[in-house]
Enzyme design. Structure first.
Site, PDB file in Angstrom:
ATOM      1  N   LEU A  41       0.700  -1.491   0.083  1.00  0.00           N
ATOM      2  CA  LEU A  41       0.123   0.060   0.032  1.00  0.00           C
ATOM      3  C   LEU A  41       0.607   1.243  -0.091  1.00  0.00           C
ATOM      4  CD1 LEU A  41      -2.778  -0.470   2.775  1.00  0.00           C
ATOM      5  CD2 LEU A  41      -3.176  -0.450   0.328  1.00  0.00           C
ATOM      6  N   ASP A  42       1.168   2.271  -1.128  1.00  0.00           N
ATOM      7  CA  ASP A  42       1.556   3.325  -1.030  1.00  0.00           C
ATOM      8  C   ASP A  42       1.191   4.155   0.435  1.00  0.00           C
ATOM      9  OD1 ASP A  42       2.276   3.121  -3.262  1.00  0.00           O
ATOM     10  OD2 ASP A  42       0.664   3.541  -4.301  1.00  0.00           O
ATOM     11  N   PRO A  43       2.113   5.497   0.517  1.00  0.00           N
ATOM     12  CA  PRO A  43       1.591   6.192   1.891  1.00  0.00           C
ATOM     13  C   PRO A  43       0.902   7.352   1.151  1.00  0.00           C
ATOM     14  CG  PRO A  43       4.045   5.961   1.012  1.00  0.00           C
ATOM     15  CD  PRO A  43       3.472   5.047   0.198  1.00  0.00           C
ATOM     16  N   LEU A  44       0.033   7.402   0.336  1.00  0.00           N
ATOM     17  CA  LEU A  44      -0.814   7.597   0.663  1.00  0.00           C
ATOM     18  C   LEU A  44      -2.340   7.297   0.372  1.00  0.00           C
ATOM     19  CD1 LEU A  44      -0.035  10.417  -3.088  1.00  0.00           C
ATOM     20  CD2 LEU A  44      -0.740  10.492  -0.465  1.00  0.00           C
ATOM     21  N   ALA A  45      -2.035   5.483   0.873  1.00  0.00           N
ATOM     22  CA  ALA A  45      -3.422   5.072   0.874  1.00  0.00           C
ATOM     23  C   ALA A  45      -3.196   4.330   2.382  1.00  0.00           C
ATOM     24  CB  ALA A  45      -2.941   4.039  -0.728  1.00  0.00           C
TER      25      ALA A  45
END
Length: 299
Positions: A41-45
């Site tokens: 999961l990306d940091p934005l997710a």
């Protein structure tokens, strides 16, 4: 001192932290020797991040192979080079899609479709990560590939006209950022992801996850390991063969055993052997027998 622990821990990852960093925090809290995660999961997710410890890491490929469900918001009217809010927005259209237009395009995003991954993705191209090439100013041309979309639902929230909110269930390899981009293009207005939350992945669901803040409370807690799900949870999506003590001994030595209980499978099909519910090995069918590939060491 690091210790041998085995099982799965489900984390509700917040925005602002990467999957590797979240895994490190959990590994520190549980003092675990070995750990990995199923699906970045990306940091934005935010949302479900399934963490595997010890022998559970052997089941990660099978846990990652199941369907995943996401809830996301797409901002209409713009595109970015990253297909999310990290990129610089480029105006595509001042118009916003109507409810009728949104409903009309959804059937085109169901079943097997062709999807081009984002340029900023972890896909390897000639040994290099695509996002590394893109950040170096060498954004690669990503080839479209088939993915499975089980469901794509518009949540019909029009309280913010600039945003469309959706829920998507997809197979392995599906990108939410690409879905938002392609929805925007199908509607002729452009779009990029502004919010992204994973609700489920294979056998795991967000309602069983703990918060990042709860990790600190697990350190030096004698009851911490009760939060772990069994190693076998990561194998819920493949068939199981019940074996006897004698058969389990053969399997642990790498020898094949009869697989009479799962004769509907074909040569090469994956399955796992269970002794009283505990995983013994992951293997495949070969001429009506279970051939172990990876043996578990849960002693």
């Amino acid at each position: 001192m690091k210790r041998e622990i085995h099982g799965w821990l489900l984390l509700d990852k917040p925005v602002g932290i990467g999957s590797t960093q979240a895994l490190g925090k959990a590994r520190w809290a549980l003092k675990a020797k070995k750990a990995g995660h199923a699906g970045t999961l990306d940091p934005l997710a935010s949302g479900l991040l399934a963490l595997a410890f010890g022998e559970a890491t052997k089941t990660i490929p099978f846990a990652m192979g199941g369907l995943k469900t996401y809830r996301f918001a797409a901002r209409w009217g713009f595109e970015t080079d990253t297909d999310d809010s990290e990129g610089e927005p480029r105006l595509i259209s001042g118009s916003r899609p109507s409810a009728e237009e949104i409903r009309a395009v959804l059937p085109g995003f169901h079943g097997e479709i062709q999807q081009k991954p984002p340029a900023y993705s972890a896909i390897r191209i000639d040994g290099e990560r695509a996002y590394d090439l893109a950040r170096a100013g060498e954004a690669p041309e990503m080839a479209a590939r088939p993915i499975w979309i089980e469901a794509l639902t518009w949540l019909e929230d029009q309280s913010t006209p600039d945003l469309g909110r959706f829920e998507m269930t997809c197979g392995k390899g599906g990108y939410v950022r690409s879905m938002a981009r392609d929805l925007g293009r199908a509607l002729g207005c452009g779009a990029y992801v502004t919010e992204l939350r994973r609700l489920s992945a294979g056998p795991f669901a967000l309602d069983r996850a703990i918060s990042l803040e709860s990790l600190d409370a697990l350190r030096d807690n004698p009851h911490a390991l009760t939060r772990l799900l069994p190693v076998s949870t990561g194998l819920d999506d493949i068939p199981v063969l019940a074996v006897t003590e004698a058969e389990a001994a053969h399997v642990r030595q790498g020898r094949a055993v009869p697989a009479a209980g799962v004769l509907s499978l074909h040569d090469g099909d994956k399955l796992w052997a269970s002794l009283a519910g505990e995983p013994v090995a992951i293997g495949h069918m070969k001429e009506g027998r279970f051939q172990p590939d990876r043996v578990f060491n849960l002693a």
